[in-house]
Write an enzyme that holds these catalytic residues in place. Structure first.
Site, PDB file in Angstrom:
ATOM      1  N   SER A 129       0.825  -1.202   0.000  1.00 42.42           N
ATOM      2  CA  SER A 129       0.000   0.000   0.000  1.00 42.42           C
ATOM      3  C   SER A 129       0.859   1.251   0.000  1.00 42.42           C
ATOM      4  CB  SER A 129      -0.851  -0.031   1.270  1.00 42.42           C
ATOM      5  OG  SER A 129      -1.420   1.228   1.495  1.00 42.42           O
ATOM      6  N   TYR A 154      -2.443  -1.172  10.750  1.00 39.91           N
ATOM      7  CA  TYR A 154      -2.633  -1.761   9.421  1.00 39.91           C
ATOM      8  C   TYR A 154      -1.435  -1.429   8.528  1.00 39.91           C
ATOM      9  CZ  TYR A 154      -4.006  -1.848   4.521  1.00 39.91           C
ATOM     10  OH  TYR A 154      -4.012  -2.046   3.164  1.00 39.91           O
ATOM     11  N   LYS A 158       1.772  -3.816   6.628  1.00 34.77           N
ATOM     12  CA  LYS A 158       2.246  -3.786   5.235  1.00 34.77           C
ATOM     13  C   LYS A 158       3.754  -3.533   5.206  1.00 34.77           C
ATOM     14  CE  LYS A 158      -1.652  -4.511   3.243  1.00 34.77           C
ATOM     15  NZ  LYS A 158      -1.905  -5.838   2.697  1.00 34.77           N
ATOM     16  N   ASP A 300      -5.115  11.172   8.563  1.00 30.51           N
ATOM     17  CA  ASP A 300      -5.191  11.460   7.121  1.00 30.51           C
ATOM     18  C   ASP A 300      -4.105  12.440   6.692  1.00 30.51           C
ATOM     19  OD1 ASP A 300      -7.285   9.836   6.449  1.00 30.51           O
ATOM     20  OD2 ASP A 300      -8.780  11.441   6.275  1.00 30.51           O
TER      21      ASP A 300
HETATM   22  P1  NAD Z   1     -10.926  -7.318   0.768  1.00 29.56           P
HETATM   23  O1  NAD Z   1     -11.191  -7.315   2.233  1.00 29.56           O
HETATM   24  O2  NAD Z   1     -12.065  -7.121  -0.164  1.00 29.56           O
HETATM   25  O3  NAD Z   1     -10.159  -8.659   0.367  1.00 29.56           O
HETATM   26  C1  NAD Z   1      -9.300  -9.340   1.253  1.00 29.56           C
HETATM   27  C2  NAD Z   1      -9.772 -10.777   1.321  1.00 29.56           C
HETATM   28  O4  NAD Z   1      -8.908 -11.513   2.186  1.00 29.56           O
HETATM   29  C3  NAD Z   1     -11.189 -10.919   1.897  1.00 29.56           C
HETATM   30  O5  NAD Z   1     -11.984 -11.619   0.957  1.00 29.56           O
HETATM   31  C4  NAD Z   1     -11.010 -11.697   3.190  1.00 29.56           C
HETATM   32  O6  NAD Z   1     -12.088 -12.574   3.437  1.00 29.56           O
HETATM   33  C5  NAD Z   1      -9.707 -12.433   2.922  1.00 29.56           C
HETATM   34  N1  NAD Z   1      -8.930 -12.799   4.116  1.00 29.56           N
HETATM   35  C6  NAD Z   1      -8.515 -12.018   5.132  1.00 29.56           C
HETATM   36  N2  NAD Z   1      -7.774 -12.719   6.006  1.00 29.56           N
HETATM   37  C7  NAD Z   1      -7.718 -13.990   5.525  1.00 29.56           C
HETATM   38  C8  NAD Z   1      -7.096 -15.181   5.984  1.00 29.56           C
HETATM   39  N3  NAD Z   1      -6.377 -15.215   7.103  1.00 29.56           N
HETATM   40  N4  NAD Z   1      -7.253 -16.308   5.247  1.00 29.56           N
HETATM   41  C9  NAD Z   1      -7.975 -16.296   4.100  1.00 29.56           C
HETATM   42  N5  NAD Z   1      -8.586 -15.202   3.614  1.00 29.56           N
HETATM   43  C10 NAD Z   1      -8.446 -14.053   4.328  1.00 29.56           C
HETATM   44  O7  NAD Z   1      -9.797  -6.214   0.503  1.00 29.56           O
HETATM   45  P2  NAD Z   1      -9.240  -5.636  -0.867  1.00 29.56           P
HETATM   46  O8  NAD Z   1      -9.629  -4.210  -0.944  1.00 29.56           O
HETATM   47  O9  NAD Z   1      -9.561  -6.539  -1.985  1.00 29.56           O
HETATM   48  O10 NAD Z   1      -7.678  -5.661  -0.550  1.00 29.56           O
HETATM   49  C11 NAD Z   1      -6.847  -6.729  -0.968  1.00 29.56           C
HETATM   50  C12 NAD Z   1      -5.453  -6.474  -0.438  1.00 29.56           C
HETATM   51  O11 NAD Z   1      -4.982  -5.226  -0.912  1.00 29.56           O
HETATM   52  C13 NAD Z   1      -5.373  -6.403   1.083  1.00 29.56           C
HETATM   53  O12 NAD Z   1      -4.171  -7.016   1.503  1.00 29.56           O
HETATM   54  C14 NAD Z   1      -5.339  -4.924   1.349  1.00 29.56           C
HETATM   55  O13 NAD Z   1      -4.698  -4.630   2.569  1.00 29.56           O
HETATM   56  C15 NAD Z   1      -4.540  -4.421   0.165  1.00 29.56           C
HETATM   57  N6  NAD Z   1      -4.794  -3.010  -0.145  1.00 29.56           N
HETATM   58  C16 NAD Z   1      -6.072  -2.578  -0.353  1.00 29.56           C
HETATM   59  C17 NAD Z   1      -6.317  -1.229  -0.618  1.00 29.56           C
HETATM   60  C18 NAD Z   1      -7.720  -0.719  -0.830  1.00 29.56           C
HETATM   61  O14 NAD Z   1      -7.918   0.487  -0.783  1.00 29.56           O
HETATM   62  N7  NAD Z   1      -8.710  -1.588  -1.089  1.00 29.56           N
HETATM   63  C19 NAD Z   1      -5.243  -0.316  -0.664  1.00 29.56           C
HETATM   64  C20 NAD Z   1      -3.949  -0.793  -0.461  1.00 29.56           C
HETATM   65  C21 NAD Z   1      -3.740  -2.145  -0.201  1.00 29.56           C
HETATM   66  N1  UFG Z   2     -13.093  10.669   3.134  1.00 31.44           N
HETATM   67  C1  UFG Z   2     -14.127  11.514   3.495  1.00 31.44           C
HETATM   68  N2  UFG Z   2     -15.259  10.951   3.985  1.00 31.44           N
HETATM   69  C2  UFG Z   2     -15.428   9.597   4.126  1.00 31.44           C
HETATM   70  C3  UFG Z   2     -14.360   8.754   3.752  1.00 31.44           C
HETATM   71  C4  UFG Z   2     -13.195   9.321   3.268  1.00 31.44           C
HETATM   72  O1  UFG Z   2     -14.014  12.722   3.388  1.00 31.44           O
HETATM   73  O2  UFG Z   2     -16.499   9.152   4.599  1.00 31.44           O
HETATM   74  C5  UFG Z   2     -11.855  11.261   2.586  1.00 31.44           C
HETATM   75  C6  UFG Z   2     -10.626  11.007   3.438  1.00 31.44           C
HETATM   76  O3  UFG Z   2     -10.528  11.965   4.460  1.00 31.44           O
HETATM   77  C7  UFG Z   2      -9.508  11.090   2.406  1.00 31.44           C
HETATM   78  C8  UFG Z   2     -10.169  10.549   1.127  1.00 31.44           C
HETATM   79  O4  UFG Z   2     -11.570  10.662   1.342  1.00 31.44           O
HETATM   80  O5  UFG Z   2      -9.140  12.415   2.196  1.00 31.44           O
HETATM   81  C9  UFG Z   2      -9.837   9.086   0.843  1.00 31.44           C
HETATM   82  O6  UFG Z   2     -10.117   8.311   1.999  1.00 31.44           O
HETATM   83  P1  UFG Z   2     -10.224   6.714   1.947  1.00 31.44           P
HETATM   84  O7  UFG Z   2     -10.593   6.259   3.326  1.00 31.44           O
HETATM   85  O8  UFG Z   2     -11.116   6.297   0.842  1.00 31.44           O
HETATM   86  O9  UFG Z   2      -8.758   6.271   1.554  1.00 31.44           O
HETATM   87  P2  UFG Z   2      -7.363   6.534   2.288  1.00 31.44           P
HETATM   88  O10 UFG Z   2      -6.516   7.309   1.323  1.00 31.44           O
HETATM   89  O11 UFG Z   2      -7.538   7.091   3.636  1.00 31.44           O
HETATM   90  O12 UFG Z   2      -6.800   5.034   2.474  1.00 31.44           O
HETATM   91  C10 UFG Z   2      -6.775   4.101   1.401  1.00 31.44           C
HETATM   92  C11 UFG Z   2      -6.976   2.689   1.937  1.00 31.44           C
HETATM   93  C12 UFG Z   2      -5.805   2.254   2.772  1.00 31.44           C
HETATM   94  C13 UFG Z   2      -4.531   2.448   2.015  1.00 31.44           C
HETATM   95  C14 UFG Z   2      -4.414   3.840   1.484  1.00 31.44           C
HETATM   96  C15 UFG Z   2      -3.212   3.920   0.579  1.00 31.44           C
HETATM   97  O13 UFG Z   2      -8.140   2.634   2.741  1.00 31.44           O
HETATM   98  O14 UFG Z   2      -5.929   0.879   3.023  1.00 31.44           O
HETATM   99  O15 UFG Z   2      -5.567   4.182   0.720  1.00 31.44           O
HETATM  100  O16 UFG Z   2      -3.058   5.162   0.065  1.00 31.44           O
HETATM  101  F1  UFG Z   2      -3.484   2.188   2.832  1.00 31.44           F
END
Ligand code: NAD
Ligand code: UFG
Length: 343
Positions: A129, A154, A158, A300
């Protein structure tokens, strides 16, 4: 003669990013095996992947931490490599439940690496991330910047996993590790069959916006309008989840022909503000998104965006879908599935 289909294991493959990647992998001729304990997803996703691609991925509802069941997956399938999506991902929740986050995210990675070693599987792509850049680095982030202090457990999971994988790659010269640092994935597959389905109140901006638009929530609170940004609201590098998924296919190609560890940003390089998102969403969909301004959210940053030039140069990957497309596809998914995957 038919070409052999290489098999990749996608942990967390029924989740938001994993499911979109599964579709792109299948469409690119790979065989996909999914291990997901369904903690944050639904097995309906497997049906939907089949509906989109015409091919049903093999699915194991196992916990990645459990080495005995994981071993069975490697025994039953000839796994070429792994994309490790599985993990807990809620920033706020990680502050309240740090031990659960360290246990789940670190243990799942360690179990996976140990079983991969047993079976001599050496290609590993990891969902990292942008959060690992921490607070000290200015945007746009480049991969050669030093990692920073994370503002929550979290983020630290990572950062720690990146270190674990770096050490594992040093110890095993056969190992090929690709760390993908995602920026802010939004949007959905254009079929409207898969998308983001957060449980409970969404933490992230886009699912909150689309739930307000569909009438599941009354109004969005915008966290802060006094940042040092053009309109005062936070700026992020929003990227279409299908662009992100395509980045994984390129990362796998890269991992096949390289050893050691390499880091890539997956972002567009274009910052958009929270107000840009709300206004574009309303313009594209015609739906109303009520909002109010509230205080800043703890932890944030004002503005976060990627320099994606390394990914373009080395992986041959570039995001192509614009903000309008991200909003359009989010809305298509939300309209067709007002309650997510719940029947
Ligand atoms: P998600 O929660 O939709 O997908 C993660 C999946 O992992 C889920 O389906 C959950 O059931 C499964 N899981 C969790 N722990 C497990 C375990 N111990 N064994 C088996 N399955 C397990 O999340 P996502 O948004 O698809 O994110 C995927 C990956 O990308 C995550 O590692 C997340 O941290 C990373 N990531 C996501 C974002 C974002 O904004 N969505 C940003 C940066 C990194
Ligand atoms: N925001 C609002 N209102 C809400 C939710 C979010 O104003 O209800 C704003 C936040 O303050 C921020 C922007 O929208 O300025 C984006 O927020 P998100 O929560 O959607 O995303 P973040 O950038 O905070 O975090 C995301 C993922 C993390 C990851 C990160 C990496 O949730 O897992 O991006 O850049 F680590």
């Amino acid at each position: 003669m038919t070409k052999e289909r290489l098999t990749y294991l996608l942990t967390g493959g029924t989740g938001y990013i994993g499911s979109h990647t599964a579709v792109e992998m299948i469409n690119n001729g790979y065989e996909v095996v999914i291990v997901d304990n369904l903690y944050n997803s639904s097995d309906v996703v497997v049906d939907r992947i089949e509906k989109i691609t015409g091919i049903r991925p093999k699915f194991y509802p196992y916990d990645v931490r459990d080495k005995d069941t994981l071993r069975r997956v490697f025994e039953e399938n000839s796994i070429e490599g792994v994309i490790h999506f599985a993990g807990l991902k809620s920033v706020g929740e990680s502050v309240d439940r740090p031990l659960d986050y360290y246990r789940n995210n670190l243990d799942s990675t360690l179990s996976l690496l140990e079983i991969m070693k047993e079976f001599n599987v050496n290609n590993f792509v990891f969902s990292s991330s942008a959060t690992v850049y921490g607070e000290g680095n200015p945007s746009p982030y480049t991969e050669d910047m030093p990692k920073g202090n994370c503002s929550n457990p979290y983020g630290w999971t990572k950062s720690m996993i990146e270190q674990i994988l770096t050490d594992a790659a040093v110890a095993n010269p056969e190992l090929s590790v690709v760390l993908l640092r995602y920026f802010n994935p939004i949007g959905a597959h254009e079929s409207g069959l898969i998308g983001e389905d957060p449980q409970g109140i969404p933490n992230n901006l886009m699912p909150y916006v689309s739930q307000v638009a569909i009438g599941r929530r009354e109004k969005l609170t915008i966290f802060g309008n006094d940042y040092d940004t053009p309109d005062g609201t936070g700026e992020r590098d929003f990227i279409h989840v299908v662009d992100l998924a395509e980045g994984h296919v390129k990362a796998i190609d890269y991992a096949k022909s390289h050893k050691g560890i390499e880091v890539f940003n997956l972002g567009t390089g274009n910052p958009y503000s929270v107000l840009d998102i709300v206004n574009t969403f309303m313009e594209v969909t015609g739906a109303e998104v009520k909002y109010e301004f509230g205080p800043r959210r703890a932890g944030d940053l004002a503005a976060v965006w990627a320099d994606p030039s390394k990914s373009e140069k080395v992986l041959g990957w570039k995001a192509t879908r614009d903000l309008r497309k991200m909003c359009e596809d989010t809305w298509n998914w939300q309209k067709n599935n007002p309650n997510g995957y719940k029947k």
